[in-house]
Design an enzyme around this catalytic site. Structure first.
Site, PDB file in Angstrom:
ATOM      1  N   GLU A 191     -16.993 -23.485  35.185  1.00 32.45           N
ATOM      2  CA  GLU A 191     -17.382 -24.475  36.183  1.00 32.45           C
ATOM      3  C   GLU A 191     -17.864 -23.744  37.435  1.00 32.45           C
ATOM      4  OE1 GLU A 191     -14.032 -26.618  37.992  1.00 32.45           O
ATOM      5  OE2 GLU A 191     -15.218 -28.445  37.873  1.00 32.45           O
ATOM      6  N   PHE A 239      -9.480 -31.070  46.870  1.00 29.47           N
ATOM      7  CA  PHE A 239     -10.197 -31.296  48.128  1.00 29.47           C
ATOM      8  C   PHE A 239     -11.376 -32.247  47.966  1.00 29.47           C
ATOM      9  CE2 PHE A 239     -13.147 -28.213  46.354  1.00 29.47           C
ATOM     10  CZ  PHE A 239     -14.368 -28.662  46.838  1.00 29.47           C
ATOM     11  N   CYS A 255     -16.067 -33.553  39.937  1.00 29.70           N
ATOM     12  CA  CYS A 255     -15.697 -33.260  38.553  1.00 29.70           C
ATOM     13  C   CYS A 255     -16.544 -34.073  37.594  1.00 29.70           C
ATOM     14  CB  CYS A 255     -14.222 -33.563  38.328  1.00 29.70           C
ATOM     15  SG  CYS A 255     -13.877 -35.307  38.439  1.00 29.70           S
ATOM     16  N   GLU A 280      -4.946 -28.888  51.113  1.00 27.61           N
ATOM     17  CA  GLU A 280      -4.775 -28.381  52.472  1.00 27.61           C
ATOM     18  C   GLU A 280      -6.122 -28.130  53.148  1.00 27.61           C
ATOM     19  OE1 GLU A 280      -4.191 -27.044  49.576  1.00 27.61           O
ATOM     20  OE2 GLU A 280      -3.864 -24.870  49.636  1.00 27.61           O
TER      21      GLU A 280
HETATM   22  P1  NAD Z   1      -7.378 -26.586  43.202  1.00 29.08           P
HETATM   23  O1  NAD Z   1      -6.907 -26.449  41.820  1.00 29.08           O
HETATM   24  O2  NAD Z   1      -7.673 -25.349  43.982  1.00 29.08           O
HETATM   25  O3  NAD Z   1      -6.326 -27.409  44.082  1.00 29.08           O
HETATM   26  C1  NAD Z   1      -5.764 -28.620  43.634  1.00 29.08           C
HETATM   27  C2  NAD Z   1      -4.367 -28.756  44.223  1.00 29.08           C
HETATM   28  O4  NAD Z   1      -3.564 -27.683  43.748  1.00 29.08           O
HETATM   29  C3  NAD Z   1      -4.333 -28.693  45.735  1.00 29.08           C
HETATM   30  O5  NAD Z   1      -3.464 -29.670  46.227  1.00 29.08           O
HETATM   31  C4  NAD Z   1      -3.819 -27.295  46.018  1.00 29.08           C
HETATM   32  O6  NAD Z   1      -3.058 -27.213  47.199  1.00 29.08           O
HETATM   33  C5  NAD Z   1      -2.964 -26.995  44.819  1.00 29.08           C
HETATM   34  N1  NAD Z   1      -2.953 -25.559  44.493  1.00 29.08           N
HETATM   35  C6  NAD Z   1      -3.916 -24.661  44.763  1.00 29.08           C
HETATM   36  N2  NAD Z   1      -3.571 -23.455  44.302  1.00 29.08           N
HETATM   37  C7  NAD Z   1      -2.361 -23.585  43.713  1.00 29.08           C
HETATM   38  C8  NAD Z   1      -1.492 -22.687  43.016  1.00 29.08           C
HETATM   39  N3  NAD Z   1      -1.793 -21.412  42.838  1.00 29.08           N
HETATM   40  N4  NAD Z   1      -0.342 -23.178  42.528  1.00 29.08           N
HETATM   41  C9  NAD Z   1      -0.018 -24.468  42.670  1.00 29.08           C
HETATM   42  N5  NAD Z   1      -0.807 -25.359  43.315  1.00 29.08           N
HETATM   43  C10 NAD Z   1      -1.976 -24.934  43.823  1.00 29.08           C
HETATM   44  O7  NAD Z   1      -8.665 -27.530  43.138  1.00 29.08           O
HETATM   45  P2  NAD Z   1      -9.695 -27.853  44.291  1.00 29.08           P
HETATM   46  O8  NAD Z   1     -10.551 -26.660  44.532  1.00 29.08           O
HETATM   47  O9  NAD Z   1      -9.008 -28.486  45.452  1.00 29.08           O
HETATM   48  O10 NAD Z   1     -10.550 -29.001  43.589  1.00 29.08           O
HETATM   49  C11 NAD Z   1     -11.640 -28.742  42.751  1.00 29.08           C
HETATM   50  C12 NAD Z   1     -11.245 -28.746  41.294  1.00 29.08           C
HETATM   51  O11 NAD Z   1     -10.659 -29.995  40.940  1.00 29.08           O
HETATM   52  C13 NAD Z   1     -12.438 -28.588  40.365  1.00 29.08           C
HETATM   53  O12 NAD Z   1     -12.070 -27.756  39.303  1.00 29.08           O
HETATM   54  C14 NAD Z   1     -12.702 -29.996  39.873  1.00 29.08           C
HETATM   55  O13 NAD Z   1     -13.376 -30.085  38.645  1.00 29.08           O
HETATM   56  C15 NAD Z   1     -11.311 -30.513  39.775  1.00 29.08           C
HETATM   57  N6  NAD Z   1     -11.283 -31.962  39.774  1.00 29.08           N
HETATM   58  C16 NAD Z   1     -10.979 -32.582  38.604  1.00 29.08           C
HETATM   59  C17 NAD Z   1     -10.978 -33.959  38.543  1.00 29.08           C
HETATM   60  C18 NAD Z   1     -10.620 -34.661  37.273  1.00 29.08           C
HETATM   61  O14 NAD Z   1     -10.282 -35.827  37.319  1.00 29.08           O
HETATM   62  N7  NAD Z   1     -10.661 -34.012  36.118  1.00 29.08           N
HETATM   63  C19 NAD Z   1     -11.277 -34.715  39.688  1.00 29.08           C
HETATM   64  C20 NAD Z   1     -11.589 -34.038  40.859  1.00 29.08           C
HETATM   65  C21 NAD Z   1     -11.587 -32.658  40.893  1.00 29.08           C
END
Ligand code: NAD
Length: 528
Positions: A412, A178, A310, A205
């Site tokens: 985190e 997100f 991140c 989403e």
């Molecule tokens: P998230 O892991 O909740 O979601 C990421 C994606 O995974 C979304 O599209 C979501 O729909 C999907 N998802 C969620 N739950 C799932 C499940 N149980 N099974 C399969 N898919 C699932 O992450 P978020 O809260 O949207 O984003 C924040 C996180 O992303 C933080 O941990 C941040 O550090 C990380 N992030 C990392 C980078 C990087 O390049 N390392 C960059 C941006 C964000």
């Protein structure tokens, strides 16, 4: 393309939805629905809807269709039909689509930034930065003919030439978080399509409108339908993607546990997978650093975008007690002067976090860190904004005397919380990020070139800033962390992105002059 364009008018449509929580929107019947963006239009999905919240005010502002396997099958079929012709388009023409796309996104920047800010909660200027960083990858892709040129060796043997070429994989998918709803989809989607793949985006989403708009603009820029599609969904859709036999590659960015899950399941299904995860970036402050500059850099990097980056800097490590005290004395007034506001407030330093659940999680970590014995210097819990009392705001928070054993240090938090971990010397400071489970980014603030050089060479982290608080590499370099911040072995964008989204074919060609070569066909050929 006409059919697709017609269906687009329905892509973000106002529909009648009953039984939604519209208490905050003030409208009892009308709710905006955000649909998939696939060839032939949406429809035929599970009928499940996800709430898209309003971070500034609380409540629900829209609903997003959550797709299932059947919907994915339709998107994949369209991608499969469109991809061979797109791959056959010469690279210069594909680059022209990227040039036009860049122009269109720039022309729509204000609209996109407002849309992004309204669903994510980041302030408008920061939303523009999110889009701009994605556009810089599009700019890189404007030069795609150059990077696809391949290698050639003339005369590798008698009458033998060897050349290699990079070919697209077929159908690739991006699954995105997100917190950067424009930049990260473009990291993946621009490179994937520029090299000749069809790309399907499964965005978060929680803020799905901008990704749909980005897809619409690709069509407007001249990309054939079926080459950049968007399917929305949650775990059900992600699992369908990971198991789909016609999807060759998956690029994921999100939290580490899910990144690990996606990596393992995708690889087991025979796909190429890169999966970027969470982070806990440290900023090392050496005694000789310019502390006024450090405080300015730190407040931006720790609290900008409410800490939901991140590459945020949620841990600061002053080296030596004197540095720690001087830094803290300057940090406290700077933090207390931060302005938290609605995302449309041009004077706000940062806005709300993305959801009520996330606000509660961040406040839970603040309580935990205090329970663990850290000193709570500035407490951001219970922050409310007049007129927006139900918004998901968290005030800036500062802890001192945080130690490496604390859970709140190891994990985190992803909110506007800065933790000071004091280190007696350079070696201890170097060890902290090096031993941490995450290894995304790190920064050192110093005037000492030798210390900076030593730190950059030895620290066990993927991206290093020297007097640069958020060392996100430029688009033609590559982005990727180490340890639990990334699973897989290729980074995002730049040449690593091109490598991820292509496979190499090497051709060995012999054009003999007709004289007998006397070779023995039963022996492995050598060039000796
Ligand atoms: P998230 O892991 O909740 O979601 C990421 C994606 O995974 C979304 O599209 C979501 O729909 C999907 N998802 C969620 N739950 C799932 C499940 N149980 N099974 C399969 N898919 C699932 O992450 P978020 O809260 O949207 O984003 C924040 C996180 O992303 C933080 O941990 C941040 O550090 C990380 N992030 C990392 C980078 C990087 O390049 N390392 C960059 C941006 C964000």
């Amino acid at each position: 393309m006409q059919d697709m364009a017609a269906s687009l008018s329905l892509a973000i449509a106002l529909v009648l939805v009953c039984g939604c929580d519209t208490s905050e929107t003030g409208d009892s019947t009308l709710m905006r629905q955000i649909d998939h963006h696939i060839v032939g239009g949406a429809g035929g999905n599970t009928g499940r809807l996800g709430d898209v919240l309003d971070p500034n005010n609380g409540g629900v502002q829209a609903q997003v269709a959550l797709g299932d396997k059947a919907l994915l099958d339709r998107a994949v079929a369209a991608a499969k039909a469109a991809q061979p012709a797109w791959a056959a388009v010469n690279p210069q023409r594909r680059a022209r689509v990227m040039f036009e796309y860049k122009r269109l996104v720039e022309a729509n920047m204000d609209e996109l930034a407002q849309m992004l800010s309204a669903e994510h909660g980041k302030v408008i200027a920061d939303a523009k930065g999110d889009i701009q960083r994605g556009l810089e990858v599009v700019e890189f892709c404007c030069g795609i003919p150059h990077v696809l040129k391949g290698e050639y060796t003339q005369g590798a043997g008698p009458g033998i030439d060897v050349y290699s070429m990079r070919q697209p994989l077929g159908i690739g998918v991006g699954i995105t978080p997100f917190n950067f709803p424009a930049m990260i989809p473009l990291w993946m989607g621009a490179v994937a399509t520029a090299v000749g793949n069809a790309f399907i985006l499964k965005p978060s989403e929680r803020d799905p409108s901008v990704p749909v708009r980005l897809a619409e603009l690709f069509l407007e820029a001249g990309m054939p339908e079926g080459i950049f599609q968007v399917v929305h969904g949650d775990k059900e859709m992600v699992d369908a993607i990971l198991d789909h036999p016609d999807i060759a590659a998956v690029s994921f960015v999100g939290s580490s546990d899910i990144a690990h899950y996606v990596y393992e399941r995708g690889v087991r299904a025979g796909k190429r997978v890169q999966a970027m995860g969470g982070a806990k970036n440290h900023g090392i402050v050496m005694p000789d650093a310019d502390l006024d500059q450090v405080v300015s850099d730190l407040t931006g990097a720790a609290f900008g975008s409410a800490g939901e980056r991140c590459m945020a800097l949620p841990v600061v490590v002053p080296v030596g007690e004197d540095t720690a005290q001087r830094l803290r004395d300057k940090l406290v007034p700077a933090i207390e002067a931060l302005r938290v506001g609605v995302s449309t407030d041009p004077d706000a330093h940062y806005g709300p976090v993305v959801t009520q659940a996330h606000k509660e999680k961040v406040e839970g970590w603040i309580a935990k860190c205090a329970d663990e014995g850290a000193e709570l210097v500035v407490d951001g819990r219970g922050f409310t904004l007049q007129g927006h009392e139900k918004g998901f705001f968290v005030g800036p928070t500062l802890f001192d005397h945080v130690t490496p054993e604390m859970e709140s240090y190891k994990e985190e938090i992803f909110g506007p919380v800065l933790q000071i971990v004091r280190a007696p010397d350079f070696e201890t400071a170097l060890e902290l990020p090096s031993r941490h489970q995450y290894g995304n980014g790190v920064a050192i603030f110093t005037r000492n070139g030798h210390a900076a050089r030593e730190f950059a060479a030895r620290v066990n982290v993927g991206m290093v800033g020297i007097n640069v608080p958020i060392p996100v590499p430029v688009a033609y370099h590559t982005f990727g962390g180490w340890k639990r911040s990334a699973f897989g072995d290729t980074n995002q964008h730049g040449m690593e992105g091109v490598k991820f989204w292509t496979k190499v074919k090497t051709v060995t060609a012999r054009w003999p002059d007709g004289s007998p070569d006397g070779g023995n066909a039963f022996v492995i050929p050598t060039m000796g």
